[in-house]
Design a protein around this motif. Structure first.
Motif, short mmCIF file in Angstrom:
data_model
loop_
_atom_site.label_atom_id
_atom_site.label_comp_id
_atom_site.label_asym_id
_atom_site.label_seq_id
_atom_site.Cartn_x
_atom_site.Cartn_y
_atom_site.Cartn_z
N ASP A 150 0.85 -1.18 0.00
CA ASP A 150 0.00 0.00 0.00
C ASP A 150 0.89 1.24 0.00
O ASP A 150 1.60 1.51 0.94
N ALA A 151 0.85 1.99 -1.09
CA ALA A 151 1.86 3.02 -1.30
C ALA A 151 1.69 4.24 -0.40
O ALA A 151 2.54 4.51 0.44
N SER A 152 0.58 4.96 -0.53
CA SER A 152 0.55 6.31 0.02
C SER A 152 0.71 6.47 1.53
O SER A 152 1.76 6.91 1.97
N PRO A 153 -0.30 6.10 2.35
CA PRO A 153 -0.21 6.57 3.73
C PRO A 153 0.86 5.86 4.53
O PRO A 153 1.42 6.42 5.48
N THR A 154 1.15 4.62 4.18
CA THR A 154 2.10 3.89 5.00
C THR A 154 3.54 4.19 4.60
O THR A 154 4.44 4.01 5.39
N ALA A 155 3.72 4.66 3.39
CA ALA A 155 5.08 5.01 3.01
C ALA A 155 5.51 6.22 3.81
O ALA A 155 4.73 7.15 4.01
N GLY A 156 6.71 6.23 4.29
CA GLY A 156 7.14 7.37 5.09
C GLY A 156 8.64 7.44 5.16
O GLY A 156 9.21 7.46 6.23
N THR A 201 -5.47 5.24 8.80
CA THR A 201 -6.01 4.63 7.60
C THR A 201 -7.14 3.71 8.05
O THR A 201 -6.95 2.92 8.97
N VAL A 202 -8.30 3.88 7.44
CA VAL A 202 -9.43 3.00 7.76
C VAL A 202 -9.78 2.25 6.48
O VAL A 202 -10.13 2.86 5.47
N LYS A 203 -9.63 0.94 6.52
CA LYS A 203 -9.79 0.16 5.30
C LYS A 203 -10.45 -1.18 5.60
O LYS A 203 -10.36 -1.67 6.72
N ALA A 249 4.65 2.74 9.80
CA ALA A 249 4.63 2.49 8.36
C ALA A 249 4.87 1.01 8.08
O ALA A 249 5.31 0.26 8.95
N GLY A 250 4.53 0.59 6.86
CA GLY A 250 4.84 -0.77 6.42
C GLY A 250 3.74 -1.77 6.69
O GLY A 250 3.97 -2.97 6.65
N PHE A 251 2.52 -1.28 6.95
CA PHE A 251 1.43 -2.18 7.31
C PHE A 251 0.87 -2.91 6.09
O PHE A 251 0.55 -2.30 5.07
N GLN A 260 -3.22 -11.97 8.45
CA GLN A 260 -1.87 -11.91 8.99
C GLN A 260 -1.24 -10.55 8.75
O GLN A 260 -1.38 -9.96 7.68
N ILE A 261 -0.52 -10.10 9.78
CA ILE A 261 0.24 -8.86 9.66
C ILE A 261 1.69 -9.21 9.92
O ILE A 261 2.02 -9.80 10.95
N ASN A 262 2.55 -8.87 8.97
CA ASN A 262 3.98 -9.15 9.15
C ASN A 262 4.58 -8.02 9.94
O ASN A 262 4.99 -6.99 9.40
#
Lengths: 565, 318, 341
Positions: A36-42, A314-316, A547-549, A556-558
């Motif tokens: 997911d590019a935008s909000p998690t990129a930082g 981010t709400v998804k 970031a990196g979610f 699963q979340i790494n």
């Protein structure tokens, strides 16, 4: 909120020899395009900090032996590794099994014998701190299959030779289907052909752990503080209160070894247990948590919250591997048999899945056109031969030549909002076909499942299915003769479907195999033993402090990919 | 007095056995089979039967119960069906959390006594009307609504207090850090405030009744100051019925704790019972209920002893 | 008689309730001297207890209020002295014995403490000394084993003993005025006589003035010097005890006497009750409150309160019936056929 994992039970067949080579994409989780590019990129990832991740309940277990529900899996996933792991594909939706600790997988012609070669240099966490060997895998699986250890998830390894079909546990002290070839290689013999067997190896019960150490410190101590090979390890587990994981300082994968997890960024992961989802959501809003599920009815409001709008959160909704469907009791008079096919088809045609998804489910779910969720490899769009078109429902129903049932019973388990979904569907049906009458009946959950399994219900039976591993086999199985009894409770049986299913299981080539599964799927849908309704998506809020979610179809979340900005 | 306490403790033992029997009986009567859940939803009947047998769930009800009691006598509360953890250990972890909450809530609840007296002394005044109305409104609010509301206001909007959780303690129940105290404030207030409402309402009524009684007139006729009349003669008499109510109310407190602990995310007995019920984990429910009963009976015993201390009629006639 | 203790003049006490103004006491006057006993007689609601409570300033305010009159204790005006001073009067100068000994003692306080409390309050005595005095007082009012009893709670006492304890409490500070509000009503007949004896003894011993409130003329006859008959908040007749018994002038007094069982009645005892209901104190007529129940009422009764009329030495009545007619009527009543000597 919490999803129990479901399972399938194995059947048979066919052959071919092939090497299922490692399909190398990005690190276990997602290939680059899907991040997911935008909000998690930082900016550049950096080490340090704490990730605050709530658990919705005290996990039943976090060790490979008995990890079963999503809460336990969240914790287990950061600590343990298996031969395969889950990876989001470049379409951003499909989640697939790819090799993790497996360096090489070989399969014989009839898909009954698998030979796995594991990576070298994989290390157990402290205090064991030794290299993982093929023997460790065999020991782990034998330990987990031992009836003494009472695992609740041995159905996953049921295809392996030596598992008693009745009890689900190993027949002898060791599984006869496991054989160590050399330090890094072992062989697995199955009781029946099952080409998609590697997909099952993403499940916790197949993970490797130091059995000697577990025996040495005792079962209870290992339960509280198990040791694996992953990038995080257990610091403390305060029961019913919180679990804290810390970075594994000696993590083996320092470079980039295939799909395997890389060393983590955050120093520790704090996992407080929030039994009440509304409380969890409040704590997230306060900033105590970096992640939260959303209480029913809060999804739209959360999306429109100023903090979501300005990028703080981010709400998804992330699609899952679930399918919500209405089984038809195929061996009962009301809707079963060939003569009632026009009614079943008409019910499919007039099932207003959009209303259910958009109104009842707050837009969180995705209307289903099949019994296979979009996230599963092998899913093909537009398979349903009876797509939604309310105008065509009555003409379809008119093909029915017998006497319409005076009322169609519709059964569901009470207390989880299924009544609302049932009402929405029935409204659509009676609007399109005024001559049909329905009778809604809610049954207490536990006895609902017991009675459904005992074939007590006639008419429509509310069902749901969540995959345990990423294989279309999971879903086609539901409408085999065996799955009709133990899975979908439709008691549907079609010899042609059974035959295609068995063929698929014995087909080593993936494309060819999925083609056979799709043929079976088409046959099933045409017989209409069910009304697929939707695939659920998990509504989650995340704080962009981190970031990196990523969040795959199995939830699963790494967490080793996460870093604090 | 000693004989009285011993008799009460013997009663407690009988009550505890009764409670386990009822818990077992109810779980037998409600539909659903834990073996089905344990075996997984798509398990074959053979697998379910295997699990049922393996966990001893296929034995007749009375055999299961007798076995449970046998083990109970030896201090063994059994183990959780799901995690296989000893229930005694789970209770040991959870009990201090609940006791902490209950004690804090009772201390808050006791504020209802002076409030009730205050209200009674100013019957029909602005303060009396305000307090009485507030008490009735609070009393009518479900615990979970009040809990969410309190967290929303004080936790989220004002950002004064944490949302949910527990903190470190000394001796198991006394918060040892400021953060730990903070986690206790909202749940204790939520549980306590509703009880304050109830207690102050009862105390007001009791005080009004006592203040109309003849012996208060006698006290006034002696020339005592109003303060001495109220506190020296009226209060002690008016607090006796309220103590009884407060004692019985401790039961409601445990009931309230189930909801409060769930809402405030506190790993106490209430949450344990809640999760046990969700999973039909008989040993966990029975253990939790046993503890709750023990707590309830023991607290009532303390209240009775306090009652005897205040009221000579009880103390001396026994 | 001794010095003048109390002078009550035109006392009116009203209660201002939602339903209306309850005129409980209307213009009552009387005096009390040292060593004298005045009996106030009347049925429930006639205002006798309210009059006594007004004297103690124990009328709950709101809703009650002394609206008129002067209440003099010696030369102190009980209506105007401060609350503190009034507390000094209560229990010390004026003490009270209440009707129901079962409820008038604090159930959770030792009897000794309840007596000692009054002593330490009004006298310069330590707790220990007060406790010893309490025991002595209990012995004095005829409670056996007083040293032990002083350490007991009211529920360990019988009804008669409790009333003795009440008396002990009331006399503990040697009060000038002792108000006994129906002290025997709740007790057995045999105990009643004992209690009356105790009151009389104590009065003799301390030379107090006693106000005895009762609806029982029999008790009055035994102990009173003067009698005041109240009805509907008003004094309808007053006078020396013999005058009231043998020369009563008010139809209500006749009614009370007629309802008194007499031991000298040779035939079977016939009690003649007064017919009708007690008056509603909110809607009292401007005139005589007894009008509605009076068999001899006439036109002027209802609307105008009759002036005081002296009918004997220190004997007065309020009644519209002309005196000759009253005497004639009384002569025809069965109870007055043979005035005893």
């Amino acid at each position: 909120m919490k999803k129990p994992m479901r399972s399938w039970r194995g059947l048979l067949i066919v052959a071919a020899v092939l090497i299922v080579a490692a399909m190398l994409l990005g690190a276990c989780g997602s290939d680059d395009a899907s991040t997911d590019a935008s909000p998690t990129a930082g900016g550049e990832p950096k080490a340090g900090g704490v990730y605050n991740f709530p658990l919705g309940a005290e996990p039943i277990s976090i060790e490979p032996l008995n990890t079963q529900e999503s809460e336990g899996w969240h914790v287990n996933h950061q600590i343990f590794q298996s031969l395969y792991c889950l990876q989001i594909q470049s379409d951003g939706t499909t989640t697939k099994a790819v090799p993790d600790l497996a360096e090489k997988t070989e399969v014989n012609a009839d898909a009954t014998v698998f030979t796995f070669t594991i990576k070298q240099g994989v290390m157990f966490q402290a205090p064991v701190s030794r290299e993982v060997t093929a023997q460790d895998f065999v020991d782990s699986w034998n330990y987990n299959a031992d009836p003494k250890n009472k695992s609740a998830t041995t159905y996953i390894i049921a295809p392996i030779k030596g598992i008693d079909a009745d009890t689900g546990y190993s027949e002898g002290p060791q599984l006869s289907g496991l054989k160590v070839i050399d330090k890094y290689t072992f062989e697995v013999t199955l009781q029946y052909p099952f080409a998609d067997f590697p997909a099952t190896l993403v499940h916790p019960i197949t993970q490797v752990f130091p059995v000697d150490y577990a025996k040495e410190i005792g079962r209870k101590a290992f339960f509280d503080k198990p040791v694996g090979t992953g990038p995080y390890m257990v610091d403390t587990w305060k029961h019913n209160q919180s679990i804290t994981l810390v970075k594994n300082p000696d993590y083996w994968n320092t470079g980039d070894s295939g799909n395997s997890a890389t060393a983590g960024y955050v120093d520790s992961i704090s996992m407080p247990i929030y039994t009440d989802v509304s409380t969890e959501w409040l704590a997230f809003q306060k900033g105590t948590l970096d992640y939260s599920s959303l209480p029913t009815g809060n999804f739209k409001a959360a999306q429109n919250d100023p903090k979501t709008q300005d990028g703080t959160w981010t709400v998804k909704a992330y699609p899952s591997t679930s399918v919500y469907f209405i089984s038809v009791a195929m061996n009962k008079p009301t809707l079963g048999g060939d003569e009632n096919l026009p009614i079943r088809a008409a019910l499919n045609i007039a099932a207003d899945r959009e209303v259910v998804s958009n109104i009842v489910n707050e837009g969180i779910s995705i209307p289903s056109d099949s019994i296979v969720p979009v996230t599963i490899p092998g899913y093909v769009a537009g398979t349903n031969p009876y797509p939604y078109d309310p105008a065509k429902a009555q003409p379809k129903l008119d093909e029915f030549t017998g006497t319409l049932p005076s009322e169609i019973p519709y059964w569901f388990n009470s207390g989880s909002g299924h009544d609302k979904i049932a009402q929405a569907l029935v409204d659509g049906w009676t609007k399109a076909m005024p001559s049909l009458k329905f009778k809604l009946s809610g049954v207490e959950t536990n006895s609902y499942w017991t009675q459904a399994g005992e074939n007590k219900f006639d008419g429509l039976v509310r069902m749901g299915w969540i995959a345990d591993y990423p294989s279309i086999d999971n879903f086609i199985y539901l409408f085999t003769t065996s799955g009709g009894k133990y899975g979908s409770y439709s008691f549907y049986s079609n010899p042609e479907v059974d035959k295609l299913f068995e063929q698929a299981r014995a087909t080593v080539d993936e494309t060819e195999r999925n083609g056979l599964y799709n043929q079976a799927e088409k046959l099933i849908l045409t017989d209409a033993p069910c009304v697929p309704v939707y695939t659920y998506r998990d509504a989650r809020a995340t704080n962009n402090r981190v970031a990196g979610f990523t969040y795959n179809a199995f939830g699963q979340i790494n967490m080793w990919d996460l870093w604090v900005k | 007095m000693i004989a009285y306490i011993i008799r009460r403790l013997l009663q407690l033992v009988i009550v505890l056995f009764g409670v386990t029997l009822i818990t077992f009986g109810m779980l037998k009567l409600v539909p659903g089979d834990p073996a089905v859940a344990l075996a997984g939803k798509n398990a074959t009947p053979e697998k379910i039967a295997f699990v049922r047998h393996e966990r001893g769930l296929d034995r007749p009800f009375y055999v299961q119960y007798i076995r449970y009691v046998e083990r109970l006598v030896h201090g063994d509360l059994g183990e959780s069906l799901y995690t296989a953890r000893p229930v005694a250990e789970m209770i040991r972890e959870a009990a201090p959390v609940t006791i902490q909450l209950a004690v804090a809530a009772v201390l808050i609840e006791l504020l209802g006594i002076p409030l009730g007296v205050f209200s009674a002394l100013r019957q029909y005044s602005f303060w009396d009307t305000t307090l009485t109305t507030a008490a009735l409104i609070l009393w009518g609010i479900p615990v979970f609504v009040l809990g969410y509301f309190a967290m929303y206001i004080f936790g989220l909007k004002l950002d004064w207090l944490p949302i949910g959780g527990v903190g470190p303690t000394v001796l198991g129940i006394i918060p040892s850090t400021w953060e730990s105290w903070q986690t206790l404030i909202l749940p204790a207030l939520t549980l306590g405030v509703i009880e304050i409402a109830y207690i102050s309402y009862m105390q007001r009524a009791s005080m009004l009744e006592v203040s109309r009684s003849d012996f208060i007139r006698t006290a006034r006729a002696k020339g005592l100051t109003e303060r001495k009349v109220i506190w020296g003669h009226g209060f002690k008499n008016a607090v006796i019925p309220v103590m009884t109510i407060a004692g019985i109310d401790l039961g409601a407190l445990i009931g309230g704790a189930i909801i409060t602990e769930t809402v405030f995310n506190r790993p106490g007995i209430g949450l344990l019972i809640y999760q046990g019920i969700n999973q039909r984990d008989v040993a966990v429910i029975a253990g939790g209920v046993l503890f709750a009963t023990f707590f309830f009976v023991f607290a009532n015993l303390l209240v009775d002893l306090g009652y005897a201390w205040v009221d000579p009629r009880v103390r001396l006639e026994d | 008689m001794g010095e003048r203790l109390l002078t009550i003049k035109d006392l009116s006490t009203h209660f201002f309730t939602h339903a209306g103004v309850v005129k409980a006491v209307n213009g009552v006057s009387f005096t009390l001297d040292r060593g004298e006993t005045i009996g106030i007689v009347g049925e429930s609601g006639s205002g006798k207890t309210v009059a006594a409570m007004s004297l103690m300033r124990l009328i709950p305010d709101p809703p009650g209020k002394v609206v008129e009159g002067s209440l003099m204790l010696g030369d102190r005006d009980l209506r105007t002295i401060s609350d503190d001073e009034m507390r000094g009067v209560r229990g010390n100068d004026i003490a009270m014995i209440f009707q129901d000994p079962m409820t008038s003692l604090n159930p959770v306080m030792k009897v000794g403490k309840q007596i000692a409390e009054a002593i330490t309050l009004h006298q310069d005595k330590g707790k220990r000394e007060a406790w010893q005095m309490a025991a002595k007082l209990l012995a004095r009012v005829g409670i056996p084993d007083a040293d032990k009893r002083v350490d007991q709670y009211p529920f360990e006492f019988s009804g008669g003993m409790r009333q003795r304890a009440m008396i002990a409490m009331a006399i503990s500070c040697n009060p000038d005025v002792l108000i006994a509000d129906e002290p025997t009503t709740a007790l057995d007949v045999t105990i009643q006589a004992q209690i009356i004896d105790v009151v009389r003894e104590m009065q003799a011993q301390f030379d107090s003035g006693v106000i005895l409130i009762t609806h029982d003329l029999g008790v009055i006859a035994e102990i009173s010097d003067k009698v005041m008959v109240m009805y509907g908040g008003r004094t309808v007749e007053y006078g020396p005890v013999d005058e009231i018994f043998y020369n009563a002038h008010h139809p209500y007094t006749w009614g009370l006497l007629a309802s008194l069982p007499r031991l000298d009645e040779s035939e079977k005892t016939r009690l003649t009750p007064i017919l009708g209901q007690p008056p509603n104190l909110i809607t009292l007529p401007a005139g005589c409150p007894f009008t509605a129940r009076c068999p001899y009422r006439r036109e002027e009764c209802r609307d105008k309160w009759p002036a005081h009329e002296a009918v004997g030495p220190d004997h007065g009545v309020h009644c519209w019936i002309p005196v000759e007619e009253r005497v004639a009527i009384r002569a025809g009543l069965p109870h007055f056929k043979e005035p005893a000597a």
